[in-house]
Design an enzyme around this catalytic site. Sequence first.
Site, PDB file in Angstrom:
ATOM      1  N   GLU A   1      -2.335  -7.395   7.319  1.00  0.00           N
ATOM      2  CA  GLU A   1      -1.111  -7.370   8.391  1.00  0.00           C
ATOM      3  C   GLU A   1      -1.577  -8.207   9.397  1.00  0.00           C
ATOM      4  O   GLU A   1      -2.482  -8.645   9.358  1.00  0.00           O
ATOM      5  CB  GLU A   1      -0.991  -5.874   8.632  1.00  0.00           C
ATOM      6  CG  GLU A   1       0.300  -5.596   9.243  1.00  0.00           C
ATOM      7  CD  GLU A   1       1.385  -5.914   8.324  1.00  0.00           C
ATOM      8  OE1 GLU A   1       1.783  -7.008   8.124  1.00  0.00           O
ATOM      9  OE2 GLU A   1       2.037  -5.070   7.803  1.00  0.00           O
TER      10      GLU A   1
ATOM     11  N   HIS B   1       0.925  -1.088   0.005  1.00  0.00           N
ATOM     12  CA  HIS B   1       0.042  -0.114   0.017  1.00  0.00           C
ATOM     13  C   HIS B   1       1.003   1.306   0.030  1.00  0.00           C
ATOM     14  O   HIS B   1       2.052   1.155   0.492  1.00  0.00           O
ATOM     15  CB  HIS B   1      -0.928  -0.028   1.077  1.00  0.00           C
ATOM     16  CG  HIS B   1      -0.367  -0.063   2.266  1.00  0.00           C
ATOM     17  ND1 HIS B   1       0.373   1.191   2.821  1.00  0.00           N
ATOM     18  CD2 HIS B   1       0.220  -0.788   3.499  1.00  0.00           C
ATOM     19  CE1 HIS B   1       0.938   1.109   3.987  1.00  0.00           C
ATOM     20  NE2 HIS B   1       0.726  -0.326   4.393  1.00  0.00           N
TER      21      HIS B   1
END
Length: 289
Positions: free
Chosen positions: A173, A61
């Site tokens: 994550e 990202h």
Amino acid sequence: MNSTLSFPHSISISSISHLPSPRTLSPPRCCNSIPSQDMEAKPSQGLYPLHRCKTIHLVRHAQGVHNVEGEKNHDAYLSEDLFDAHLTPLGWQQVDNLRKHVKASGISNRIELVVVSPLLRTLQTAVGTFGGEGYIDGVDAPPLMKAGAGDSDRPAISSLNRPPFIAVESCREHLVETDEDVLWKPEVREEDKDLAARGVKFMNWLSTRKEKEIAVVTHSGFLYHTLNSFGNDCDPAVKSEISSHFANCELRSVVLVDKCMNGSDPPVTNYPGKIPSGEDLPSDIADEK
């Protein structure tokens, strides 16, 4: 999760529990270079059937507000307030530049599926990079991203002329106490070895997909620990190309090989021969007849 409220009808959500049971995904074998005069040398390349290979475009990202705060104080990465961080203005500039790259390189025309972590920063990066062009009022299609989603000043992004998106829990994550994060605690986090195992399971799932070219938009820790499970038999420079840390909005393209028969796609470029059928003996045997 509140981040998905800005993407109400355009991105399907897949839970980690929906993935198949993991099967061992062996790393590709490779040996050090050997002098060409050594006729007994083993090949230093890998050779695999084309229909068992997929091209995976891995993307971390773009810069989020948590990255900015984490540069000042690493403990900020454990902040509940920054857990579902949105992109910064710089992060959106990074997305715009990556979008230009995937268009100029032709990647955007080949992508058949975008798999994305369900956190806001990855959703914004994925939609901004691989989504349709700017949304036009009056078009009979829901926007892929609403205007101003995630505290941004971005216009709406169209859901037209873009690949399908799937938000998958298993590529986010480090996981926390529960999938809903009801008991979110910064001190209760998935261990690195468990994250790596989840990543290999995710790669196994990718190998079962019918799509041959897939973009995955995810996180630094997920990429680092997952990719370190691969390339252990390669030259160290190749291993580093695979598994070194990703910068914000970095894209790396890799080939995923199904060496364990996870997928079932038939070859589409192979040709069976013997059409029309006839005697098919090796030339040395045919000469003896």
